[in-house]
Design an enzyme around this catalytic site. Sequence first.
Site, PDB file in Angstrom:
ATOM      1  CG  HIS A 138     -11.417  32.042   3.951  1.00 18.16           C
ATOM      2  ND1 HIS A 138     -11.975  30.824   4.262  1.00 18.16           N
ATOM      3  CD2 HIS A 138     -12.143  32.531   2.931  1.00 18.16           C
ATOM      4  CE1 HIS A 138     -12.988  30.587   3.449  1.00 18.16           C
ATOM      5  NE2 HIS A 138     -13.120  31.615   2.628  1.00 18.16           N
ATOM      6  CG  ASP A 155      -5.541  30.099   3.019  1.00 22.92           C
ATOM      7  OD1 ASP A 155      -5.496  29.967   1.784  1.00 22.92           O
ATOM      8  OD2 ASP A 155      -6.572  30.434   3.625  1.00 22.92           O
ATOM      9  CD  GLN A 160      -8.469  34.881  -2.738  1.00 22.34           C
ATOM     10  OE1 GLN A 160      -8.204  35.317  -3.852  1.00 22.34           O
ATOM     11  NE2 GLN A 160      -9.686  34.453  -2.416  1.00 22.34           N
ATOM     12  CE  LYS A 163     -10.548  30.778  -3.320  1.00 25.40           C
ATOM     13  NZ  LYS A 163     -11.900  31.315  -3.327  1.00 25.40           N
ATOM     14  CB  CYS A 194     -15.453  32.928   4.300  1.00 25.06           C
ATOM     15  SG  CYS A 194     -16.797  32.191   3.369  1.00 25.06           S
TER      16      CYS A 194
HETATM   17  N1  C6P Z   1     -12.400  32.430  -0.594  1.00 23.08           N
HETATM   18  C1  C6P Z   1     -13.710  34.240  -1.484  1.00 23.08           C
HETATM   19  O1  C6P Z   1     -14.650  34.711  -2.134  1.00 23.08           O
HETATM   20  P1  C6P Z   1     -12.144  26.901  -0.887  1.00 23.08           P
HETATM   21  O2  C6P Z   1     -13.541  27.305  -0.602  1.00 23.08           O
HETATM   22  O3  C6P Z   1     -11.718  25.700  -0.097  1.00 23.08           O
HETATM   23  O4  C6P Z   1     -11.841  26.787  -2.345  1.00 23.08           O
HETATM   24  O5  C6P Z   1     -11.215  28.137  -0.418  1.00 23.08           O
HETATM   25  C2  C6P Z   1     -11.318  28.610   0.897  1.00 23.08           C
HETATM   26  C3  C6P Z   1     -10.470  29.828   1.079  1.00 23.08           C
HETATM   27  C4  C6P Z   1      -9.398  29.761   1.949  1.00 23.08           C
HETATM   28  N2  C6P Z   1      -8.581  30.809   2.124  1.00 23.08           N
HETATM   29  C5  C6P Z   1      -8.757  31.962   1.488  1.00 23.08           C
HETATM   30  C6  C6P Z   1      -7.790  33.082   1.707  1.00 23.08           C
HETATM   31  C7  C6P Z   1      -9.833  32.107   0.600  1.00 23.08           C
HETATM   32  O6  C6P Z   1     -10.000  33.259  -0.021  1.00 23.08           O
HETATM   33  C8  C6P Z   1     -10.709  31.011   0.393  1.00 23.08           C
HETATM   34  C9  C6P Z   1     -11.915  31.151  -0.487  1.00 23.08           C
HETATM   35  C10 C6P Z   1     -13.489  32.755  -1.488  1.00 23.08           C
HETATM   36  O7  C6P Z   1     -12.931  34.956  -0.855  1.00 23.08           O
HETATM   37  C11 C6P Z   1     -14.746  31.997  -1.207  1.00 23.08           C
HETATM   38  S1  C6P Z   1     -15.302  32.220   0.451  1.00 23.08           S
END
Ligand code: C6P
Length: 417
Positions: free
Chosen positions: A131, A209, A212, A235, A374
Amino acid sequence: MQSDSVQIPYDINAIRADFPILAEEHHPGVPLVYLDSGATSQKPLTVIKALNRYYREYNANVHRGIHKLSEEASAVYEGARIKLKKFINAASKREVIFTRGTTEGINLVAQTWGRSQLKAGDVILSTQMEHHANIVPWQLIAEQTGAAMRYVPILPDGTLDMEAYIVMLHDLPVKMVAVTYVSNVLGTVNPIVEMARMAHDAGALMLVDAAQASPHLKVDVQALDADFLAFSGHKMCGPTGSGVLYGKQALLNTMPPWMGGGDMISKVTFEGSSWNELPLKFEAGTPLIAEQIGLGYAVDYLNAVGMENIHAHEQAIISYALDRLVELPFITVYGPTVEKKGAVAAFSMQGVHAHDVAQVLDSQGIAVRAGHHCAQPLHGLLGVSATARASFYLYNTTQEVDALINGLYVVKKTFAV
Ligand code: C6P
């Protein structure tokens, strides 16, 4: 295959009843089929009530006042930290830094550890399935320090090329491996334990990270031996604006602060300042009090259902979804087979843009995400600018998968492809 062939190991109806939004109509007369939990999950009533109770009954700033309200808010806020510590099996609550989410956690490490440790010639090793949140913060610090970025390639089946990883660790002066636990597009579950061991053997640190992963898997930072691990509360049934950066205490102690302001200091004079103890050294300003308290309640909820049960349920759902999606010759699903995959199915439809797919599904009450999620570099490798993505969680059912499949036939008919 029909949906009744899958055994659900827990009371799905009771779980769905915990999430008020799932009973709402998406359009008049059309029930909601929510398949976008990868973007953000829905919230159980216990979390919604916890936010309400904080604002109605004990709203106050934390760590500041000596009045009863502030003491109560501080106790519940710090109580949430303990819940999070246990949830990820951190050795100490000092290792649990509250953040606004994964993005902030990774930026914090890049700008504190990276700023103090990286120099020209060093390598930050990320992967091709990241991401943007696990690419851009590192690109920024690489630019500032002269370090270089490299990316572990992916194989055609959507898993990481582990042989290339070993070679890169051996051949390059890698200081940090920044890798996602679970891909938000391919769903690939990466072998973090093995990767961390290899990184450490090569003298590098590892940041995971877990955006997910933490909603779906039992995350144990000590078993993973991750040096840093970041995730987002929103999430995993928690409020937006909540999240955690885990870091090993010995490392966090050596890192300079990132943002300056209230709460993160020990003493301030006109000449200079000294820093508070962990974790407050990294929590400048009034924190997201209600949100982190809400995240504590989300953890209670997930624990009550059981992370193993959630994982088993999701495996049944994604397995069923993949079986049904391959029935559709006009659909291409990306990522590995179910054994190596989380509850995510990104796909494209021949001759129809992902946004159009999502829009026609939406008209049938089905919420999926469309776009590059993203992960633009990954989409470049897949050879598509956008995909549609169904992502599942503890409250989804096989009937909802059936609705998705039927919906995709409607999309096909709508665009006459
Ligand atoms: N992915 C998706 O629809 P934030 O925005 O900080 O809560 O998370 C960022 C992020 C970082 N790593 C991974 C693997 C992610 O999936 C995400 C967030 C969402 O896939 C929103 S773009």
